[in-house]
Structures are given as structure tokens and as C-alpha cells.
Write a protein that holds these residues in place. Structure first.
Motif: not given
Length: 250
Positions: A2, A4, A31-33, A84, A91, A95
């Protein structure tokens, strides 16, 4: 892995970019936030891909990474091995989507209830619907969404939904799409599919009864919906995602 959000979205150094590329090559899901999408783009992992980030930084993102297909109007984009998400709060929906993909609708529903958040908002849901819809219209839509979910077993039409919201059908459809980026009937179909998944995971109900309870009519229609949405059958989905103990041996 992930990534952040970070601000300002400076380009990460070479070691970070190489670590991201190496993880992707090993088969890790990335996974990008929020502005974490900038890091994935800097590593060259989003070239030619659809992605999203916080809408306020969309112009800067496009300037830096013109080869990325940026969609700043959605909550998240699931690209399989690379996902993304938009702003930090949005977000949460992202999730929940990941939990649903990995563990099924029943577990995702339990997590959402524990967190006191919406059980399901699709990735195509608008990041900021208030930019396009008045607050009172948004309130009417929210009440109608909840009303429809409670009655999904009934034969609901666009006219029923618009009447409940107190709007002409064309006005309702326009505001609905602005808020959810889906047509009303496609949204209702998606809610029925999610409820079917939950019941398959958590009950012993026959498939034909589940189809009736979800408003999908027949077992054959449910099979068609699940084949199109998930590429599986109700029986196979239940076998894979079942969340209640099997009964005693016969």
C-alpha cells in the motif's frame, strides 16, 4: 503493498521507484491511496493504464504523466494487480472493495457495518457529487437508495424510484448518474447481485429462493447475473465463499 498519500507529491527517489517496480514484478498487488498514485506513476507502473487520484491534483498529474489514463471523477480504479484510490476518506470504499474481492460480500458487509460506512459504493461513484447536485437533491437520493435496498425483492422500476424521490424521471436519472455514475436500474441490479452474494455466503437458502429475495426472479436469472458479473455460478460461489459451518454429516 500500500502506497499512502503524501503531500506535496514530490517524485520519489530512485530506490523507492525501484522497490515498487520490483514488487510488481514479483507479483505483489499494489494499492495507492490519494496522492500515492503519483508514486506509482513515477515508477512507470501506470503507463497506458486507467488510474485515479484526488481531483484537486488532476491537472498536475496529467502534466507530469501524460501516458496515464487519469479519471479524477471516480472513487477508485481496480486494475487487477494495480489499484488506485482517490481521497483519504473515499479510500474507505476502496478498502471495502478489496475486502469484498478477497473475502466475499458477507465479510465486506460486516467490516462496513463495524466501521459505520456505506456497505457498497462502486468505484465509478463520483468523488464529489456536491459539485453537481444540490444538497436537498442529494438527501432525496440518499433516502431513495435506502428505500430501494429495503424493497429490492419487489419489481421496482425507474418510475417507482423517481416517484419516491419526488422528481420527474428524467431529472431523477440525471441526478442519480451525477451522484453514482450509474443508471438507476444498473445500480439496483448491482445491489441485488451483492445481496445474492451475501445470502449465498451466509445462509443455506436454496438458489431459487435467494433469487426471489433479491428481486432477480429465478435461479436461471441469478446464474446469468453472476456469470456476467463474476464469471461463476451461484453454487460455485457458495462453495468458495461460504461463511457458515457446514451442517452435521448425514
Amino acid at each position: 503493498m500500500i502506497v499512502p498519500g503524501f503531500y506535496p507529491p514530490v517524485e520519489p527517489d530512485a530506490a523507492v521507484r525501484e522497490a515498487l517496480r520490483s514488487a510488481h514484478e514479483r507479483g505483489a498487488r499494489l494499492v495507492s491511496v490519494c496522492l500515492g498514485t503519483f508514486a506509482l506513476a513515477a515508477a512507470g507502473l501506470l503507463d497506458g493504464r486507467r488510474a485515479t487520484t484526488h481531483w484537486r491534483e488532476a491537472d498536475e498529474f496529467r502534466r507530469r504523466y501524460p501516458t496515464v489514463w487519469l479519471d479524477p471523477d471516480v472513487l477508485f480504479v481496480d486494475g487487477g494487480s494495480i489499484l488506485t484510490g482517490a481521497g483519504q476518506s473515499g479510500s474507505v470504499d476502496f478498502y471495502i472493495h478489496v475486502v469484498r474481492s478477497d473475502f466475499g460480500a458477507g465479510v465486506a458487509d460486516a467490516v462496513a457495518r463495524r466501521m459505520v460506512v456505506a456497505t457498497h459504493r462502486s468505484g465509478d461513484h463520483a468523488q464529489d457529487p456536491r459539485r453537481d447536485a444540490r444538497d436537498d437533491d442529494a438527501d432525496h437520493l440518499a433516502r431513495t437508495l435506502e428505500w430501494a435496498i429495503q424493497r429490492m425483492h419487489q419489481p421496482l422500476s425507474l418510475t417507482h424510484l423517481a416517484r419516491h424521490a419526488g422528481m420527474p424521471t428524467r431529472t431523477f436519472s440525471r441526478h442519480f448518474r451525477e451522484r453514482t455514475r450509474m443508471t438507476p436500474m444498473r445500480w439496483l441490479s448491482a445491489q441485488r447481485e451483492l445481496e445474492a452474494q451475501r445470502l449465498l455466503e451466509t445462509t443455506d437458502l436454496p438458489v431459487d429462493l435467494i433469487a426471489e429475495r433479491c428481486g432477480l426472479g429465478t435461479a436461471g436469472n441469478l446464474r446469468l447475473h453472476m456469470s456476467r458479473a463474476l464469471g461463476t455460478t451461484p453454487t460455485e460461489y457458495r462453495r468458495t465463499h461460504r461463511r457458515i459451518p457446514d451442517g452435521p454429516p448425514a
